[in-house]
Design a protein around this motif. Structure first.
Motif, PDB file in Angstrom:
ATOM      1  N   LEU A  74       3.971  -4.044  -7.898  1.00  0.00           N
ATOM      2  CA  LEU A  74       3.504  -2.722  -7.457  1.00  0.00           C
ATOM      3  C   LEU A  74       4.598  -1.668  -7.577  1.00  0.00           C
ATOM      4  N   ARG A  75       5.838  -2.048  -7.312  1.00  0.00           N
ATOM      5  CA  ARG A  75       6.951  -1.093  -7.477  1.00  0.00           C
ATOM      6  C   ARG A  75       7.075  -0.670  -8.945  1.00  0.00           C
ATOM      7  N   THR A  76       6.867  -1.616  -9.851  1.00  0.00           N
ATOM      8  CA  THR A  76       6.908  -1.299 -11.275  1.00  0.00           C
ATOM      9  C   THR A  76       5.797  -0.326 -11.637  1.00  0.00           C
ATOM     10  N   VAL A  77       4.584  -0.595 -11.141  1.00  0.00           N
ATOM     11  CA  VAL A  77       3.448   0.297 -11.406  1.00  0.00           C
ATOM     12  C   VAL A  77       3.723   1.677 -10.818  1.00  0.00           C
ATOM     13  N   ALA A  78       4.256   1.735  -9.601  1.00  0.00           N
ATOM     14  CA  ALA A  78       4.573   3.019  -8.964  1.00  0.00           C
ATOM     15  C   ALA A  78       5.618   3.780  -9.775  1.00  0.00           C
ATOM     16  N   HIS A 109       0.841  -1.198   0.000  1.00  0.00           N
ATOM     17  CA  HIS A 109       0.000   0.000   0.000  1.00  0.00           C
ATOM     18  C   HIS A 109       0.880   1.254   0.000  1.00  0.00           C
ATOM     19  N   GLN A 110       1.922   1.272   0.820  1.00  0.00           N
ATOM     20  CA  GLN A 110       2.831   2.424   0.885  1.00  0.00           C
ATOM     21  C   GLN A 110       3.520   2.652  -0.456  1.00  0.00           C
ATOM     22  N   VAL A 111       3.952   1.576  -1.094  1.00  0.00           N
ATOM     23  CA  VAL A 111       4.625   1.685  -2.398  1.00  0.00           C
ATOM     24  C   VAL A 111       3.688   2.326  -3.414  1.00  0.00           C
ATOM     25  N   LEU A 112       2.461   1.851  -3.476  1.00  0.00           N
ATOM     26  CA  LEU A 112       1.500   2.370  -4.448  1.00  0.00           C
ATOM     27  C   LEU A 112       1.132   3.822  -4.142  1.00  0.00           C
ATOM     28  N   MET A 113       0.923   4.142  -2.869  1.00  0.00           N
ATOM     29  CA  MET A 113       0.584   5.522  -2.494  1.00  0.00           C
ATOM     30  C   MET A 113       1.746   6.470  -2.788  1.00  0.00           C
ATOM     31  N   ALA A 114       2.976   6.009  -2.598  1.00  0.00           N
ATOM     32  CA  ALA A 114       4.132   6.841  -2.921  1.00  0.00           C
ATOM     33  C   ALA A 114       4.187   7.111  -4.422  1.00  0.00           C
ATOM     34  N   GLY A 115       3.906   6.096  -5.232  1.00  0.00           N
ATOM     35  CA  GLY A 115       3.885   6.288  -6.683  1.00  0.00           C
ATOM     36  C   GLY A 115       2.807   7.266  -7.097  1.00  0.00           C
ATOM     37  N   LEU A 116       1.624   7.157  -6.508  1.00  0.00           N
ATOM     38  CA  LEU A 116       0.546   8.098  -6.811  1.00  0.00           C
ATOM     39  C   LEU A 116       0.917   9.510  -6.372  1.00  0.00           C
ATOM     40  N   SER A 117       1.577   9.623  -5.239  1.00  0.00           N
ATOM     41  CA  SER A 117       2.005  10.931  -4.749  1.00  0.00           C
ATOM     42  C   SER A 117       3.009  11.574  -5.710  1.00  0.00           C
ATOM     43  N   LYS A 118       3.946  10.780  -6.202  1.00  0.00           N
ATOM     44  CA  LYS A 118       4.924  11.302  -7.166  1.00  0.00           C
ATOM     45  C   LYS A 118       4.254  11.734  -8.462  1.00  0.00           C
ATOM     46  N   ALA A 119       3.129  11.094  -8.778  1.00  0.00           N
ATOM     47  CA  ALA A 119       2.381  11.452  -9.984  1.00  0.00           C
ATOM     48  C   ALA A 119       1.476  12.659  -9.746  1.00  0.00           C
ATOM     49  N   GLY A 120       1.471  13.169  -8.503  1.00  0.00           N
ATOM     50  CA  GLY A 120       0.665  14.348  -8.200  1.00  0.00           C
ATOM     51  C   GLY A 120      -0.769  14.023  -7.808  1.00  0.00           C
ATOM     52  N   ARG A 121      -1.058  12.773  -7.514  1.00  0.00           N
ATOM     53  CA  ARG A 121      -2.409  12.348  -7.114  1.00  0.00           C
ATOM     54  C   ARG A 121      -2.479  12.293  -5.597  1.00  0.00           C
ATOM     55  N   TYR A 122      -2.987  13.367  -4.975  1.00  0.00           N
ATOM     56  CA  TYR A 122      -3.038  13.436  -3.517  1.00  0.00           C
ATOM     57  C   TYR A 122      -4.444  13.229  -2.974  1.00  0.00           C
ATOM     58  N   ASP A 123      -5.430  13.856  -3.561  1.00  0.00           N
ATOM     59  CA  ASP A 123      -6.807  13.769  -3.095  1.00  0.00           C
ATOM     60  C   ASP A 123      -7.517  12.648  -3.837  1.00  0.00           C
ATOM     61  N   LEU A 124      -7.501  11.471  -3.244  1.00  0.00           N
ATOM     62  CA  LEU A 124      -8.101  10.313  -3.885  1.00  0.00           C
ATOM     63  C   LEU A 124      -9.559  10.176  -3.463  1.00  0.00           C
ATOM     64  N   THR A 125     -10.392   9.827  -4.417  1.00  0.00           N
ATOM     65  CA  THR A 125     -11.810   9.607  -4.150  1.00  0.00           C
ATOM     66  C   THR A 125     -11.988   8.218  -3.539  1.00  0.00           C
ATOM     67  N   PRO A 126     -13.147   7.927  -2.991  1.00  0.00           N
ATOM     68  CA  PRO A 126     -13.381   6.577  -2.477  1.00  0.00           C
ATOM     69  C   PRO A 126     -13.191   5.493  -3.546  1.00  0.00           C
ATOM     70  N   ASP A 127     -13.562   5.790  -4.796  1.00  0.00           N
ATOM     71  CA  ASP A 127     -13.335   4.826  -5.879  1.00  0.00           C
ATOM     72  C   ASP A 127     -11.846   4.598  -6.113  1.00  0.00           C
ATOM     73  N   ASP A 128     -11.050   5.685  -6.035  1.00  0.00           N
ATOM     74  CA  ASP A 128      -9.602   5.563  -6.187  1.00  0.00           C
ATOM     75  C   ASP A 128      -9.019   4.690  -5.078  1.00  0.00           C
ATOM     76  N   LEU A 129      -9.467   4.937  -3.843  1.00  0.00           N
ATOM     77  CA  LEU A 129      -8.965   4.164  -2.703  1.00  0.00           C
ATOM     78  C   LEU A 129      -9.352   2.690  -2.825  1.00  0.00           C
ATOM     79  N   ALA A 130     -10.539   2.418  -3.349  1.00  0.00           N
ATOM     80  CA  ALA A 130     -10.957   1.031  -3.572  1.00  0.00           C
ATOM     81  C   ALA A 130     -10.071   0.371  -4.627  1.00  0.00           C
ATOM     82  N   ALA A 131      -9.730   1.126  -5.677  1.00  0.00           N
ATOM     83  CA  ALA A 131      -8.840   0.586  -6.714  1.00  0.00           C
ATOM     84  C   ALA A 131      -7.453   0.317  -6.145  1.00  0.00           C
TER      85      ALA A 131
END
Length: 170
Positions: A156-160, A121-143
């Protein structure tokens, strides 16, 4: 002893978040976040130990889901625990339950499995953060949770890395 600086409430949906204070800048930064409390508390311990080893002052605030569905800080939680009646125990005494210890162990989450899931989860959230995605919707969090549940850490590291763009990739 001086007054403790106030931590800002994290953005987004309530989850477990550790906010550390940086005295040099007077600002707060998010050091850990997870849907589970235990990994955040583990991260607080590790980060605090590292900061103390560097000679830095440690000020941390843990935020999490409150009773009403909103945010609650650890300071507010400590105040509510202190004001709670000690006559009502949070956990039943072993003599009050008929459940076998083996059954209780089955219900409790496996610490290693929970830690590895939180790490993904931390790896994926870090990747999203680097992509500028901070405010995630409930659908985003479910994904995010679906990916965490189904993919191994290497994938997941590759995806991040893909989220980070060309400068983050190889």
């Amino acid at each position: 002893m001086g007054t403790r600086p106030l931590s800002p409430q994290p953005a987004g949906e309530p989850r477990w978040v550790a906010m550390f204070h940086r005295p040099s800048t007077g600002g707060w930064w998010m050091a850990a976040e997870s849907p589970y409390r235990a990994p955040v508390l583990y991260a607080v311990g590790e980060m605090s130990q590292t900061m103390r080893a560097r000679g830095e002052e440690v000020t941390v605030e843990v935020w999490g889901p409150g009773e009403g569905g909103g945010w609650q800080s650890s300071a507010a939680a400590e105040a509510s625990v202190a004001s709670a009646s000690p006559a009502s125990p949070a956990l039943p005494d072993a003599s009050e339950t008929s459940e076998e210890p083996a059954a209780a162990a089955v219900r409790a989450p496996d610490r290693l499995a929970e830690r590895m899931q939180d790490r993904r989860h931390q790896v994926l959230m870090a990747g999203l953060s680097k992509a500028g995605r901070y405010d995630l919707t409930p659908d985003d969090l479910a994904a995010v949770q679906t990916l965490v549940d189904r993919l191994d850490e290497t994938t997941l590291r590759t995806v991040a890395r893909w989220f980070a763009g060309p400068e983050g990739g190889h």
